[in-house]
Design a protein around this motif. Structure first.
Motif, PDB file in Angstrom:
ATOM      1  N   LEU A 235       0.559  -1.408   0.005  1.00  0.00           N
ATOM      2  CA  LEU A 235       0.387  -0.223  -0.153  1.00  0.00           C
ATOM      3  C   LEU A 235       0.531   1.162   0.318  1.00  0.00           C
ATOM      4  CD1 LEU A 235      -2.964  -1.047   2.421  1.00  0.00           C
ATOM      5  CD2 LEU A 235      -3.128  -0.823   0.067  1.00  0.00           C
ATOM      6  N   GLY A 236       2.320   1.754  -1.131  1.00  0.00           N
ATOM      7  CA  GLY A 236       3.460   2.025  -0.934  1.00  0.00           C
ATOM      8  C   GLY A 236       4.406   1.583  -0.726  1.00  0.00           C
ATOM      9  N   ILE A 237       4.798   3.180  -0.796  1.00  0.00           N
ATOM     10  CA  ILE A 237       6.234   2.588  -0.288  1.00  0.00           C
ATOM     11  C   ILE A 237       6.714   2.467   1.135  1.00  0.00           C
ATOM     12  CG2 ILE A 237       8.664   3.497   0.004  1.00  0.00           C
ATOM     13  CD1 ILE A 237       8.351   4.717  -3.268  1.00  0.00           C
ATOM     14  N   ASN A 238       6.998   1.297   1.861  1.00  0.00           N
ATOM     15  CA  ASN A 238       7.673   0.990   2.987  1.00  0.00           C
ATOM     16  C   ASN A 238       6.066   1.265   3.885  1.00  0.00           C
ATOM     17  OD1 ASN A 238       9.864   1.358   2.582  1.00  0.00           O
ATOM     18  ND2 ASN A 238      10.081   3.428   3.050  1.00  0.00           N
ATOM     19  N   ASN A 239       4.844   0.755   2.922  1.00  0.00           N
ATOM     20  CA  ASN A 239       4.019   0.869   3.846  1.00  0.00           C
ATOM     21  C   ASN A 239       3.226  -0.514   3.128  1.00  0.00           C
ATOM     22  OD1 ASN A 239       1.747   1.976   5.368  1.00  0.00           O
ATOM     23  ND2 ASN A 239       0.361   2.013   3.639  1.00  0.00           N
ATOM     24  N   GLY A 240       2.401  -1.357   3.911  1.00  0.00           N
ATOM     25  CA  GLY A 240       1.821  -2.698   3.767  1.00  0.00           C
ATOM     26  C   GLY A 240       0.358  -3.155   4.228  1.00  0.00           C
ATOM     27  N   VAL A 241       0.282  -4.256   4.625  1.00  0.00           N
ATOM     28  CA  VAL A 241      -0.687  -4.512   5.119  1.00  0.00           C
ATOM     29  C   VAL A 241      -0.178  -6.164   4.837  1.00  0.00           C
ATOM     30  CG1 VAL A 241      -2.921  -5.141   3.562  1.00  0.00           C
ATOM     31  CG2 VAL A 241      -3.035  -5.054   6.719  1.00  0.00           C
ATOM     32  N   ALA A 242      -0.523  -7.141   5.735  1.00  0.00           N
ATOM     33  CA  ALA A 242      -0.872  -9.002   5.890  1.00  0.00           C
ATOM     34  C   ALA A 242      -1.629  -8.541   7.314  1.00  0.00           C
ATOM     35  CB  ALA A 242       1.162  -8.514   6.653  1.00  0.00           C
TER      36      ALA A 242
ATOM     37  N   GLN B  66      -4.503  -8.175  11.940  1.00  0.00           N
ATOM     38  CA  GLN B  66      -3.844  -7.378  11.006  1.00  0.00           C
ATOM     39  C   GLN B  66      -3.290  -6.100  11.077  1.00  0.00           C
ATOM     40  OE1 GLN B  66      -6.199  -3.846   8.288  1.00  0.00           O
ATOM     41  NE2 GLN B  66      -7.779  -5.665   8.683  1.00  0.00           N
ATOM     42  N   VAL B  67      -1.519  -6.399  10.703  1.00  0.00           N
ATOM     43  CA  VAL B  67      -0.512  -6.071  10.256  1.00  0.00           C
ATOM     44  C   VAL B  67      -0.425  -4.934   9.723  1.00  0.00           C
ATOM     45  CG1 VAL B  67       1.934  -5.206  11.115  1.00  0.00           C
ATOM     46  CG2 VAL B  67       0.809  -7.370  11.950  1.00  0.00           C
ATOM     47  N   THR B  68      -0.009  -3.220   9.715  1.00  0.00           N
ATOM     48  CA  THR B  68      -0.155  -2.506   8.805  1.00  0.00           C
ATOM     49  C   THR B  68       1.078  -1.729   8.756  1.00  0.00           C
ATOM     50  OG1 THR B  68      -1.595  -0.514  10.588  1.00  0.00           O
ATOM     51  CG2 THR B  68      -2.556  -2.822   8.396  1.00  0.00           C
ATOM     52  N   GLY B  69       1.505  -1.001   7.913  1.00  0.00           N
ATOM     53  CA  GLY B  69       2.058   0.609   7.438  1.00  0.00           C
ATOM     54  C   GLY B  69       3.392  -0.799   7.333  1.00  0.00           C
ATOM     55  N   LYS B  70       4.543  -0.141   7.831  1.00  0.00           N
ATOM     56  CA  LYS B  70       5.673  -0.238   7.524  1.00  0.00           C
ATOM     57  C   LYS B  70       6.768  -1.730   7.939  1.00  0.00           C
ATOM     58  CE  LYS B  70      10.523   0.009   7.079  1.00  0.00           C
ATOM     59  NZ  LYS B  70      11.340  -0.643   5.314  1.00  0.00           N
ATOM     60  N   THR B  71       5.741  -2.390   9.264  1.00  0.00           N
ATOM     61  CA  THR B  71       5.797  -3.672   9.594  1.00  0.00           C
ATOM     62  C   THR B  71       5.489  -4.457   8.977  1.00  0.00           C
ATOM     63  OG1 THR B  71       6.018  -2.800  11.881  1.00  0.00           O
ATOM     64  CG2 THR B  71       5.328  -5.175  11.836  1.00  0.00           C
ATOM     65  N   GLY B  72       3.632  -4.230   8.463  1.00  0.00           N
ATOM     66  CA  GLY B  72       2.967  -4.869   7.153  1.00  0.00           C
ATOM     67  C   GLY B  72       3.496  -5.273   6.285  1.00  0.00           C
ATOM     68  N   ASP B  73       4.682  -4.239   6.094  1.00  0.00           N
ATOM     69  CA  ASP B  73       4.978  -4.096   4.634  1.00  0.00           C
ATOM     70  C   ASP B  73       6.549  -4.764   4.016  1.00  0.00           C
ATOM     71  OD1 ASP B  73       5.491  -3.563   1.557  1.00  0.00           O
ATOM     72  OD2 ASP B  73       7.765  -2.328   2.548  1.00  0.00           O
ATOM     73  N   LEU B  74       7.232  -5.237   5.846  1.00  0.00           N
ATOM     74  CA  LEU B  74       8.732  -6.023   6.045  1.00  0.00           C
ATOM     75  C   LEU B  74       8.189  -7.943   6.187  1.00  0.00           C
ATOM     76  CD1 LEU B  74       9.769  -4.131   8.575  1.00  0.00           C
ATOM     77  CD2 LEU B  74      10.952  -4.431   6.699  1.00  0.00           C
ATOM     78  N   ILE B  75       7.045  -7.730   7.051  1.00  0.00           N
ATOM     79  CA  ILE B  75       6.266  -8.991   7.061  1.00  0.00           C
ATOM     80  C   ILE B  75       5.760  -9.929   5.332  1.00  0.00           C
ATOM     81  CG2 ILE B  75       3.739 -10.666   7.533  1.00  0.00           C
ATOM     82  CD1 ILE B  75       3.814  -9.087  10.173  1.00  0.00           C
ATOM     83  N   ARG B  76       4.641  -8.263   4.454  1.00  0.00           N
ATOM     84  CA  ARG B  76       5.090  -9.206   3.047  1.00  0.00           C
ATOM     85  C   ARG B  76       6.127  -9.777   2.818  1.00  0.00           C
ATOM     86  NH1 ARG B  76       5.096  -6.038  -1.693  1.00  0.00           N
ATOM     87  NH2 ARG B  76       3.259  -7.002  -2.968  1.00  0.00           N
ATOM     88  N   ASN B  77       6.798  -8.414   1.974  1.00  0.00           N
ATOM     89  CA  ASN B  77       7.553  -8.769   1.300  1.00  0.00           C
ATOM     90  C   ASN B  77       9.444 -10.730   1.930  1.00  0.00           C
ATOM     91  OD1 ASN B  77       7.667  -6.055  -0.126  1.00  0.00           O
ATOM     92  ND2 ASN B  77       9.166  -5.621   1.352  1.00  0.00           N
ATOM     93  N   GLY B  78       8.689 -10.027   3.236  1.00  0.00           N
ATOM     94  CA  GLY B  78       9.729 -11.366   3.794  1.00  0.00           C
ATOM     95  C   GLY B  78       8.738 -12.703   3.762  1.00  0.00           C
ATOM     96  N   THR B  79       8.059 -12.746   3.726  1.00  0.00           N
ATOM     97  CA  THR B  79       6.781 -13.629   3.199  1.00  0.00           C
ATOM     98  C   THR B  79       7.184 -14.279   2.206  1.00  0.00           C
ATOM     99  OG1 THR B  79       5.109 -13.434   5.133  1.00  0.00           O
ATOM    100  CG2 THR B  79       4.648 -14.712   3.070  1.00  0.00           C
ATOM    101  N   TYR B  80       6.946 -13.389   1.077  1.00  0.00           N
ATOM    102  CA  TYR B  80       7.192 -13.630  -0.557  1.00  0.00           C
ATOM    103  C   TYR B  80       9.048 -13.708  -0.480  1.00  0.00           C
ATOM    104  CZ  TYR B  80       2.406 -11.847  -1.886  1.00  0.00           C
ATOM    105  OH  TYR B  80       1.608 -11.577  -1.988  1.00  0.00           O
ATOM    106  N   LEU B  81       9.261 -13.248  -0.212  1.00  0.00           N
ATOM    107  CA  LEU B  81      11.027 -13.926  -0.252  1.00  0.00           C
ATOM    108  C   LEU B  81      10.554 -15.824   0.234  1.00  0.00           C
ATOM    109  CD1 LEU B  81      12.530 -11.024   0.440  1.00  0.00           C
ATOM    110  CD2 LEU B  81      12.815 -11.848  -1.332  1.00  0.00           C
TER     111      LEU B  81
END
Length: 479
Positions: A363-370, A377-392
């Motif tokens: 949901l934007g640079i350094n922003n996401g939702v997991a 539901q985890v949002t913001g920077k942490t949500g973005d980190l979880i999203r990227n980490g999970t996909y990796l």
């Protein structure tokens, strides 16, 4: 060729095909395996946005099949399958080669659909491949540069207006990402970032409607409002034509045609049936849906051709369709492999029942939702980190997984990606000390690894009975 000695052929190297192939190889499937794809590289579609923004590099998002398949017993052929003769169990390739198969796995996916909209295919940008991302980036940068130099007011605003058609997950992610990314680029050119417009256009009256992410509507709407530039919503309209310098649309229940002046239209609305799948229509009889997709059994086999498995978004499970998302496709690939191994051993095969383990959105640079299992539901920077980490963690092989994750962590820790300095952020968006980022990354990776998307059984690279597989040279055939 005697069919009993023919190989198992997998057509399509996406999540379904690649994971089927890797599971078979690492579990010592007794039959020869051929994987065929027209491209040289695997496309990790969920991370295309990170590639566009520069948050991840091509070796992370587009690893070569040669690298992913190194050390396996697979044969990879880079070629295009042009014809499948289901009654004769034979495929024909664009190069002129043909192969008979014992079993066939179809994982060719879908293609971009345009609903017959005039000019959309010719004038709108798709976003499904590395070439699409490169083309879009080059175009956007050129528009920003031209905007800095033009003296024509109409051209200026048209160059800085970006239309995103389709408010499903891809459209929402695209709009949110560009609403942070373009101001960053334009700020470096000395432009006024407040003149940038991102317009999200949708035929329905709500974003994410009818999607597995529908419960994230409020979260996504808030994110679209709070980007570096606010995303404008144009809902309940039908796009009737896309031109090089704008698009025409109609409000529902109105005859008046309106025009949005823009040099950039990005099309994320809808998909169409892959032409190879369409060509099978003559063999499917009544076993296809209204879009021409094969209706498969719970074991993912064609009812009239049980030697053929089809999954992902190129097939539909009769009476029990699954959403066309990566987490479903990779589970289907693993379970198709289970059934092929069972068949080779004379055992009964089992219905395939993948499960949704949560949803992830950028949901934007350094922003996401997991959204984990619809419970957390985890949002913001942490949500973005979880999203990227999970996909990796979903990357197909441990070596590539480790390399990609290490590179990504390096980028995160050393803050390579920034928003414009001219933007005043609220306190919570100010630069955070390195140790906090490191802690968040660690928590995100552990959380992503443990709680979502992984099955309880070992991955194909970690089977307990696995023996060392000797390396060999595999044929890589060019078009």
């Amino acid at each position: 060729m005697n069919n009993s000695t023919a190989p198992t052929i997998i057509v399509g190297g996406g999540f379904v095909g690649l994971f089927t192939a890797l599971h078979l190889s690492h579990r010592h499937y007794s039959e020869p395996i051929i994987l065929i794809d027209s491209q040289e590289r695997f496309v990790f579609k969920p991370l295309l946005f990170e590639y566009l923004t520069g948050e991840m590099q091509d070796e992370q998002v587009f690893p070569r099949y040669e690298e992913l398949l190194e050390g396996t017993s697979l044969t990879f052929i880079q070629d295009q399958v042009t014809t499948i003769d289901l009654p004769q169990s034979r495929i024909q390739l664009a190069s002129g080669l043909h192969y008979d198969y014992r079993y066939l796995v179809l994982g060719v996916g879908s293609i971009q659909g345009y609903f017959g909209t005039k000019g959309a295919k010719e004038n709108a940008f798709a976003f499904r491949t590395q070439e699409d991302a490169i083309s879009l980036e080059g175009h956007l940068r050129e528009c920003l540069q031209q905007a800095c130099q033009t003296e024509n007011s109409q051209d200026y605003h048209s160059l800085l207006t970006i239309a995103v058609v389709g408010a499903g997950p891809s459209g929402v992610e695209m709009a949110a990402t560009l609403a942070d990314l373009l101001p960053s680029w334009y700020d470096k050119l000395g432009g006024n970032i407040r003149d940038i417009r991102i317009v999200l256009i949708n035929h329905g009256t709500e974003i994410l409607s009818g999607d597995i992410n529908a419960h994230l509507q409020e979260t996504a709407l808030e994110a679209l409002k709070s980007r570096t530039v606010t995303v404008e919503l144009c809902l309940g309209v039908k796009v009737i034509e896309v031109e090089g310098n704008g698009l025409k649309y109609q409000q529902k229940d109105q005859e008046a045609i309106e025009t949005l002046s823009t040099h950039t239209t990005i099309w994320t609305a809808g998909t169409a049936t892959n032409p190879l799948i369409e060509s099978l229509g003559q063999f499917l009889a009544e076993n296809k849906d209204k879009h021409g997709l094969p209706l498969v059994t719970p074991t993912l086999q064609l009812p009239d051709f049980p030697k053929v498995f089809a999954a992902g978004d190129c097939a539909v499970v009769k009476d029990h369709p699954f959403p066309p998302v990566a987490q479903i496709a990779y589970q289907q690939g693993g379970e198709i492999a289970d059934n092929l191994i069972a068949l080779s051993q004379g055992k009964n095969i089992q219905p395939i029942n993948p499960t949704l383990r949560g949803t992830l959105m950028k949901l934007g640079i350094n922003n996401g939702v997991a959204d984990l299992f619809d419970k957390i539901q985890v949002t913001g920077k942490t949500g973005d980190l979880i999203r990227n980490g999970t996909y990796l963690e979903l990357l197909p092989t441990p070596i590539h997984n480790f390399k990609a994750t290490t590179n990504w962590l390096t980028d995160e820790i050393f803050h390579r990606h920034h928003l414009p300095k001219s933007v005043t952020h609220p306190p919570e968006k100010q630069k955070t000390p390195l140790w906090i980022w490191g802690l968040l990354v660690a928590i995100a990776l552990v959380t992503g690894y443990i709680v979502i998307w992984r099955t309880n059984k070992p991955s194909p690279q970690q089977q307990p009975d696995q023996k060392p597989v000797s390396s060999k040279l595999y044929p890589f055939k060019s078009l």
